[in-house]
Design a protein around this motif. Structure first.
Motif, PDB file in Angstrom:
ATOM      1  N   ALA A 257      36.709  32.257  41.630  1.00 59.45           N
ATOM      2  CA  ALA A 257      37.439  33.062  42.738  1.00 59.45           C
ATOM      3  C   ALA A 257      38.208  32.689  43.725  1.00 59.45           C
ATOM      4  O   ALA A 257      38.954  33.340  44.447  1.00 59.45           O
ATOM      5  N   ARG A 258      38.158  31.248  44.015  1.00 59.30           N
ATOM      6  CA  ARG A 258      38.982  30.642  44.902  1.00 59.30           C
ATOM      7  C   ARG A 258      40.497  30.169  44.279  1.00 59.30           C
ATOM      8  O   ARG A 258      41.363  29.896  44.967  1.00 59.30           O
ATOM      9  N   THR A 259      40.532  30.263  42.873  1.00 60.23           N
ATOM     10  CA  THR A 259      42.022  30.242  42.438  1.00 60.23           C
ATOM     11  C   THR A 259      42.714  31.288  42.355  1.00 60.23           C
ATOM     12  O   THR A 259      42.244  32.544  42.523  1.00 60.23           O
ATOM     13  N   SER A 260      44.002  31.331  42.012  1.00 54.26           N
ATOM     14  CA  SER A 260      45.062  32.469  41.712  1.00 54.26           C
ATOM     15  C   SER A 260      44.862  32.984  40.557  1.00 54.26           C
ATOM     16  O   SER A 260      45.573  33.967  39.977  1.00 54.26           O
ATOM     17  N   LEU A 261      44.066  32.237  39.437  1.00 52.15           N
ATOM     18  CA  LEU A 261      43.941  33.022  37.920  1.00 52.15           C
ATOM     19  C   LEU A 261      43.153  33.815  38.013  1.00 52.15           C
ATOM     20  O   LEU A 261      41.819  33.799  38.613  1.00 52.15           O
ATOM     21  N   PRO A 262      43.265  34.732  37.119  1.00 51.61           N
ATOM     22  CA  PRO A 262      42.447  36.137  36.960  1.00 51.61           C
ATOM     23  C   PRO A 262      41.084  35.772  36.419  1.00 51.61           C
ATOM     24  O   PRO A 262      41.032  35.005  35.322  1.00 51.61           O
ATOM     25  N   GLN A 263      40.143  36.354  36.675  1.00 51.99           N
ATOM     26  CA  GLN A 263      38.836  36.172  35.931  1.00 51.99           C
ATOM     27  C   GLN A 263      38.804  37.430  34.782  1.00 51.99           C
ATOM     28  O   GLN A 263      39.425  38.371  35.072  1.00 51.99           O
TER      29      GLN A 263
ATOM     30  N   GLY B 147      43.128  34.682  24.871  1.00 52.88           N
ATOM     31  CA  GLY B 147      42.708  35.048  26.065  1.00 52.88           C
ATOM     32  C   GLY B 147      41.945  34.127  26.931  1.00 52.88           C
ATOM     33  O   GLY B 147      42.578  33.168  26.961  1.00 52.88           O
ATOM     34  N   ARG B 148      41.085  34.224  27.816  1.00 52.93           N
ATOM     35  CA  ARG B 148      40.466  33.407  28.782  1.00 52.93           C
ATOM     36  C   ARG B 148      39.556  32.211  27.898  1.00 52.93           C
ATOM     37  O   ARG B 148      38.313  32.429  27.278  1.00 52.93           O
ATOM     38  N   ARG B 149      39.839  31.197  27.915  1.00 54.31           N
ATOM     39  CA  ARG B 149      39.316  29.786  27.265  1.00 54.31           C
ATOM     40  C   ARG B 149      38.807  28.978  28.296  1.00 54.31           C
ATOM     41  O   ARG B 149      39.296  28.621  28.985  1.00 54.31           O
TER      42      ARG B 149
ATOM     43  N   MET C 222      25.947  32.500  29.244  1.00 56.17           N
ATOM     44  CA  MET C 222      25.704  33.184  30.395  1.00 56.17           C
ATOM     45  C   MET C 222      27.294  33.671  30.475  1.00 56.17           C
ATOM     46  O   MET C 222      27.735  34.660  31.362  1.00 56.17           O
ATOM     47  N   LEU C 223      28.262  32.959  30.072  1.00 55.46           N
ATOM     48  CA  LEU C 223      29.769  33.352  30.461  1.00 55.46           C
ATOM     49  C   LEU C 223      30.417  34.066  29.153  1.00 55.46           C
ATOM     50  O   LEU C 223      31.631  34.212  29.393  1.00 55.46           O
ATOM     51  N   ARG C 224      29.551  34.580  28.350  1.00 57.66           N
ATOM     52  CA  ARG C 224      29.879  35.209  27.311  1.00 57.66           C
ATOM     53  C   ARG C 224      30.900  36.449  27.504  1.00 57.66           C
ATOM     54  O   ARG C 224      31.894  36.901  27.044  1.00 57.66           O
ATOM     55  N   ARG C 225      30.712  37.127  28.713  1.00 56.08           N
ATOM     56  CA  ARG C 225      31.416  38.318  28.859  1.00 56.08           C
ATOM     57  C   ARG C 225      32.707  37.997  29.869  1.00 56.08           C
ATOM     58  O   ARG C 225      33.508  38.927  29.706  1.00 56.08           O
ATOM     59  N   VAL C 226      32.813  36.753  30.117  1.00 58.77           N
ATOM     60  CA  VAL C 226      34.053  36.382  30.902  1.00 58.77           C
ATOM     61  C   VAL C 226      34.941  35.315  30.366  1.00 58.77           C
ATOM     62  O   VAL C 226      36.021  35.018  30.461  1.00 58.77           O
TER      63      VAL C 226
END
Length: 309
Positions: free
Chosen positions: A303-309, A159-161, A186-190
């Motif tokens: 948000a400015r990139t094309s990568l999904p959050q 997933g998201r690393r 703070m970033l734990r959920r994303v």
């Protein structure tokens, strides 16, 4: 068997970040002279990053501590080859002693440009011609590095690393480690997992982060080569780090990159790339830069990139 293709010579810079910032010029030389191989003079500590380059001829090491004897030995090595073009970003004299048809030298004060990459291009535009655009910085990965990265990251959830580089070459550039720990929380959920990269000197910082982040963090500081570190960063969701060569590497891999600056000149030395941004601490005081501000900046960057959050 000797390769008889025509050749260019490219004398690059020594530090990791500086070398990465010369890759747009290296790529532009290749686009301008696609039939040539490019021999590169570089420092051993950073030259590894160029080894997988597909149009690399010879990788020739320059030891800046070797004095005039080392410089003369380097000249003797380079004189074995005739070059159509020789580009020197590092010295004002080396190419004067070798056999080449055309020289490009970036002398101090000879070029303008807000960023170091633009500075290189302005100085060497006659070599490239007027219609060559500035490419992004880039790195090349080989299968050995990719295989090592798969092994090093095998225990991490997918997933998201998030890649974190908490070290730097002097303390004034280091954002407090407790701020990094708070940011990760703070970033734990994303973010699903965290990769810490750096030198052996950064290992203790990585362990402090691992103590708070637990099993979803792997501390690779001091345990990889530069190419292996690059392969571990490739494809990451995001990178956060101090002003160091690792941020330049992440940006060259097109990873959304947030570099935290204290003292320094981010307008001139920030990582070069569309996916890179910087955040400079107020009055150069890194401790005053709060994790909430960095978290918001990173969210805006993603948000400015094309990568999904």
């Amino acid at each position: 068997m000797m390769n008889h293709r025509r050749r260019l010579l490219f004398v690059t810079l020594s530090n990791i970040g500086d070398l990465v910032m010369t890759t747009p010029l290296l790529e532009a030389l290749h686009l301008s002279y696609p039939e040539h191989l490019i021999d590169v003079v570089a420092d051993a500590r950073s030259a590894e990053l160029l080894r997988p380059c597909p149009y690399l001829g010879r990788l020739i090491y320059r030891d800046k501590k070797a004095g005039w004897r080392g410089s003369w030995a380097l000249v003797q090595t380079l004189r074995e080859q005739h070059y159509d073009v020789a580009v020197d970003l590092r010295t004002a004299f080396l190419t004067l002693f070798i056999r080449c048809a055309q020289r490009g030298i970036k002398r101090r004060g000879s070029a303008a440009g807000a960023h170091a990459v633009q500075h290189h291009f302005t100085a060497l535009r006659p070599i490239l011609g007027p219609h060559v655009d500035i490419p992004p910085a880039r790195l090349w990965l080989d299968e050995a590095a990719a295989s090592a990265a798969r092994e090093l990251l095998s225990d991490l959830p997918g997933g998201r690393r998030l890649v974190v580089a908490p070290g730097a070459n002097w303390p004034g550039k280091i954002w407090p480690i407790e701020h990094y720990a708070a940011l990760i929380e703070m970033l734990r959920r994303v973010i699903d997992s965290v990769i810490v990269v750096g030198s052996k000197a950064d290992y203790a910082l990585g362990e402090r982060l691992r103590a708070s982040a637990g099993q979803r963090l792997v501390n690779l500081a001091g345990s990889t080569t530069l190419l292996e570190a690059a392969a571990c960063m490739a494809g990451a969701h995001a990178f956060v780090g101090n002003d160091s060569g690792l941020g330049h590497m992440a940006a060259a891999l097109n990873v959304p990159t947030l570099t935290v600056f204290g003292p320094g000149q981010p307008a001139r030395y920030r990582p070069w790339g569309a996916a890179a941004m910087v955040l400079q601490a107020p009055n150069d005081g890194l401790r005053a830069l709060q994790p909430t501000v960095v978290a918001q900046a990173l969210s805006d960057q993603l948000a400015r990139t094309s990568l999904p959050q």
